[in-house]
Write a protein that holds these residues in place. Structure first.
Motif, PDB file in Angstrom:
ATOM      1  N   LEU A 116       0.819  -1.216   0.000  1.00 59.00           N
ATOM      2  CA  LEU A 116       0.000   0.000   0.000  1.00 59.00           C
ATOM      3  C   LEU A 116       0.855   1.269   0.000  1.00 59.00           C
ATOM      4  N   ALA A 117       2.090   1.157   0.483  1.00 56.84           N
ATOM      5  CA  ALA A 117       2.994   2.322   0.509  1.00 56.84           C
ATOM      6  C   ALA A 117       3.698   2.510  -0.829  1.00 56.84           C
ATOM      7  N   SER A 118       3.580   1.514  -1.721  1.00 55.74           N
ATOM      8  CA  SER A 118       4.351   1.535  -2.964  1.00 55.74           C
ATOM      9  C   SER A 118       3.571   2.183  -4.107  1.00 55.74           C
ATOM     10  N   GLU A 119       4.270   2.386  -5.196  1.00 54.63           N
ATOM     11  CA  GLU A 119       3.636   2.915  -6.410  1.00 54.63           C
ATOM     12  C   GLU A 119       2.632   1.917  -6.991  1.00 54.63           C
ATOM     13  N   ASN A 120       2.836   0.643  -6.704  1.00 51.44           N
ATOM     14  CA  ASN A 120       1.969  -0.394  -7.275  1.00 51.44           C
ATOM     15  C   ASN A 120       0.521  -0.306  -6.816  1.00 51.44           C
ATOM     16  N   SER A 121       0.295   0.449  -5.731  1.00 50.28           N
ATOM     17  CA  SER A 121      -1.067   0.521  -5.184  1.00 50.28           C
ATOM     18  C   SER A 121      -1.754   1.842  -5.544  1.00 50.28           C
ATOM     19  N   SER A 122      -1.262   2.514  -6.595  1.00 51.88           N
ATOM     20  CA  SER A 122      -1.691   3.900  -6.841  1.00 51.88           C
ATOM     21  C   SER A 122      -3.175   4.070  -7.178  1.00 51.88           C
ATOM     22  N   TYR A 123      -3.866   2.979  -7.565  1.00 53.51           N
ATOM     23  CA  TYR A 123      -5.293   3.112  -7.905  1.00 53.51           C
ATOM     24  C   TYR A 123      -6.187   2.557  -6.796  1.00 53.51           C
ATOM     25  N   ILE A 124      -5.589   2.281  -5.636  1.00 54.79           N
ATOM     26  CA  ILE A 124      -6.358   1.750  -4.495  1.00 54.79           C
ATOM     27  C   ILE A 124      -6.456   2.856  -3.454  1.00 54.79           C
ATOM     28  N   THR A 125      -7.676   3.290  -3.151  1.00 57.66           N
ATOM     29  CA  THR A 125      -7.838   4.279  -2.081  1.00 57.66           C
ATOM     30  C   THR A 125      -9.219   4.143  -1.453  1.00 57.66           C
ATOM     31  N   GLY A 126      -9.306   4.541  -0.194  1.00 60.42           N
ATOM     32  CA  GLY A 126     -10.571   4.466   0.538  1.00 60.42           C
ATOM     33  C   GLY A 126     -10.962   3.055   0.928  1.00 60.42           C
ATOM     34  N   GLN A 127     -10.000   2.133   0.909  1.00 66.83           N
ATOM     35  CA  GLN A 127     -10.317   0.720   1.160  1.00 66.83           C
ATOM     36  C   GLN A 127      -9.905   0.278   2.558  1.00 66.83           C
ATOM     37  N   VAL A 128     -10.626  -0.711   3.038  1.00 63.21           N
ATOM     38  CA  VAL A 128     -10.256  -1.379   4.292  1.00 63.21           C
ATOM     39  C   VAL A 128      -9.909  -2.816   3.914  1.00 63.21           C
ATOM     40  N   ILE A 129      -8.654  -3.175   4.063  1.00 62.36           N
ATOM     41  CA  ILE A 129      -8.215  -4.503   3.646  1.00 62.36           C
ATOM     42  C   ILE A 129      -8.003  -5.358   4.896  1.00 62.36           C
ATOM     43  N   SER A 130      -8.777  -6.431   4.976  1.00 62.65           N
ATOM     44  CA  SER A 130      -8.672  -7.322   6.142  1.00 62.65           C
ATOM     45  C   SER A 130      -7.557  -8.324   5.937  1.00 62.65           C
TER      46      SER A 130
END
Length: 244
Positions: A223-237
């Protein structure tokens, strides 16, 4: 190329320590926040440095607005060119009790440390993220904030609050390429779960085991990386299938 800075609150032990070590191996300069356990914080710092990483200590109490402001202002003065690109809001405490027996301070201490701290630490740091159009805010929440657990009305309230705040803030800052996500661990082996009977509780978990702090750290790293750039507002269990 300057350094990329990541601040991990409650980064001296448990899940916070695993996150600090993992992000350091990803190339971030880690600012390890802790309140009082200087010995553990030093151990974490030394582990990062011995592994070839880069880190520093920044002690302050996340539940104290003035202490947060003073520590972050003083860090910025010493590092005028730098900005904190990744914030992991990981500090948290538990003071479990049935609501009918809950003391005033068991409510307010948990609220201040777990929920108000999100506001105190995030607000000053998000300004630079917006200016630079780059940032990652990762909030450590809990199964308790999704499902609610008896004896944790205070803890569940704070984690549920941070989950809702994550979703709202994500919408405010998405256009500026700042993402805001939450990670909700189930039962993870750490100081926080040391008083929980693992043998009894693992029967509830489809994977029949507690998670490891490093498994949570790997998710935070993504989530801290560039690879997660289109993921936001999510709660990941991350809970071994315990509750979805």
């Amino acid at each position: 190329m300057g350094k990329n800075y990541a601040l991990v609150t409650g980064g001296s032990r448990g899940i916070g320590k695993a996150i600090a070590i993992k992000l350091a191996s990803d190339g971030f300069h880690i600012i390890i926040n802790y309140r009082s356990n200087h010995t553990e914080a030093e151990i974490t710092l030394n582990q990062i440095i011995e592994a070839g990483g880069s880190a520093e200590l920044l002690p302050f109490d996340v539940s104290d607005l003035e202490a947060v402001q003073s520590a972050l202002d003083s860090w910025q003065e010493k590092n005028p060119e730098a900005y904190i690109q990744v914030l992991v809001n990981n500090s948290g405490i538990r003071k479990d009790a049935l609501l009918v027996f809950m003391k005033d301070e068991e409510w307010s201490d948990v609220l201040n440390t777990n929920l108000n701290s999100f506001f105190y630490v995030t607000r000053p740091l998000i300004k630079n993220m917006l200016l630079k159009k780059s940032g990652r805010i990762i909030n450590m929440v809990s199964l308790s904030g999704l499902k609610g657990l008896p004896g944790q009305t205070n803890y569940s309230a704070t984690k549920g609050g941070v989950i809702s705040a994550t979703k709202a803030l994500a919408q405010e800052v998405a256009r500026k390429k700042v993402t805001v996500n939450a990670v909700a661990p189930g039962f993870i082996k750490s100081d926080m779960t040391a008083d929980i009977d693992e043998k009894e509780h693992k029967k509830l978990i489809p994977m029949n085991r507690f998670g490891k702090p490093e498994e949570v750290a790997d998710l935070v790293s993504f989530l801290a990386s560039e690879n997660s750039s289109y993921i936001t507002g999510q709660v990941i269990s991350i809970n071994g299938g315990l509750y979805t």
